[in-house]
Design a protein around this motif. Structure first.
Motif, short mmCIF file in Angstrom:
data_model
loop_
_atom_site.label_atom_id
_atom_site.label_comp_id
_atom_site.label_asym_id
_atom_site.label_seq_id
_atom_site.Cartn_x
_atom_site.Cartn_y
_atom_site.Cartn_z
N ARG A 264 29.57 -54.23 30.43
CA ARG A 264 28.47 -54.65 29.56
C ARG A 264 27.35 -55.29 30.40
N ILE A 292 29.69 -51.81 24.30
CA ILE A 292 29.24 -52.45 25.54
C ILE A 292 27.72 -52.43 25.72
N PRO A 296 28.33 -56.74 20.72
CA PRO A 296 29.71 -56.29 21.02
C PRO A 296 30.59 -56.21 19.78
#
Length: 305
Positions: A264, A292, A296
């Motif tokens: 991420r 990601i 989230p």
């Protein structure tokens, strides 16, 4: 054609690429598990006659999520590029040390040993030098087990300026896996490692961009940027894949199972240089489906407004 029939029809087009097929099947299943209406409705790369873009757009699939259709491309999370000599050295040293230490490890607290070493001293070493280094590690491990506490010998470094070996104890999962060998050398472009309890991850994301992040950045600046140019209002997604799988010849594919949090952050840095291209990104991993890019906790397109 109902949603399941449409999805199966598109998946059949991907039969030549098993990893891609199973990734999109997992994506649809994961989105539905999250309570979303999801289906595959086409494959622009394979259905150029249906998608009248000129030139054809290089994207794997068109997916409809909660009634909104967008393009999604699939790519693996590649392993960091490594020095083949270092990899071969690490394999040889690890196997030798495991054989030398497995009986001793049974006497350690928890029934297991964690040995952290550098591959550097072994690289290019003669057999005599390697045997000396093996004996030194075994000696250190024996002292650690005898004393019942982790051991670092600060008086006698094994060789040169490399990190000192350390001996620690761990819970052995079974009698056949009592010894873990960890290499603490920094590799070119990557310094990530899992914590000893297997629960944490430490890395320098900036260092990873030139290796692991290269495939993701290439997707954005070359492939998906072209898609955005011809479909400015269409959601565009990226499906990252870190599942361990074997290739056609039975060898493990060079795929890196990085934690979603690290990917991420890495993807966030990349998208800052390519704003407006990507709408959403997901990760398919041994843990399942993760979001990601964007929120989230949200798995749909997250369209503005």
């Amino acid at each position: 054609m109902n949603t399941d029939d449409a999805t199966e029809s598109v998946l059949r087009l991907m039969i030549d690429k098993p990893r891609e097929l199973t990734a999109f099947a997992s994506l649809i299943a994961g989105l539905r598990f999250q309570g979303l209406l999801a289906e595959l409705i086409g494959s622009p790369e394979r259905q150029e006659c249906t998608y009248r873009y000129s030139p054809a757009i290089p994207v794997d699939a068109e997916i409809k999520i909660n009634g909104v259709a967008g393009f999604v491309d699939h790519t693996v999370v590649p392993s960091p590029q490594e020095n083949p000599l270092r990899i071969a050295t690490q394999d040889t040293v690890a196997h030798e040390l495991i054989d030398l230490l497995k009986d001793l490890a049974a006497e350690a607290p928890g029934g297991g040993l964690w040995v952290s070493i550098s591959a550097g001293p072994w690289m290019g070493a003669s057999k005599k030098e390697r045997d000396r280094l093996y004996r030194r590690v075994v000696e250190m491990a024996s002292k650690a087990v005898e004393r019942g506490k982790p051991f670092v010998d600060l008086r006698r470094p094994p060789q040169g300026p490399f990190p000192l070996p350390t001996i620690d104890f761990c819970e052995a999962p079974d009698a056949d896996h009592r010894v873990t060998i960890a290499f603490d050398d920094l590799t070119a472009g990557w310094s990530g490692h899992v914590s000893r309890d297997g629960q944490g991850w430490s890395c320098n994301v900036g260092e990873m961009r030139s290796s692991v992040g290269r495939a993701m950045e290439s997707k954005l600046k070359r492939q998906l940027a072209r898609v955005r140019a011809v479909a400015p209002d269409k959601p565009i997604g990226l499906l990252l894949d870190s599942r361990p799988m074997r290739g056609k010849k039975g060898k493990p594919e060079p795929v890196f199972d990085l934690p979603p949090l690290i990917l991420r952050q890495l993807l966030f840095e990349i998208t800052q240089d390519w704003p407006g291209v990507l709408t959403k990104a997901w990760l398919i991993s041994p843990l399942g489906l993760s979001s990601i890019h964007g929120d989230p906790r949200t798995f749909d397109w997250e369209l503005p407004g």
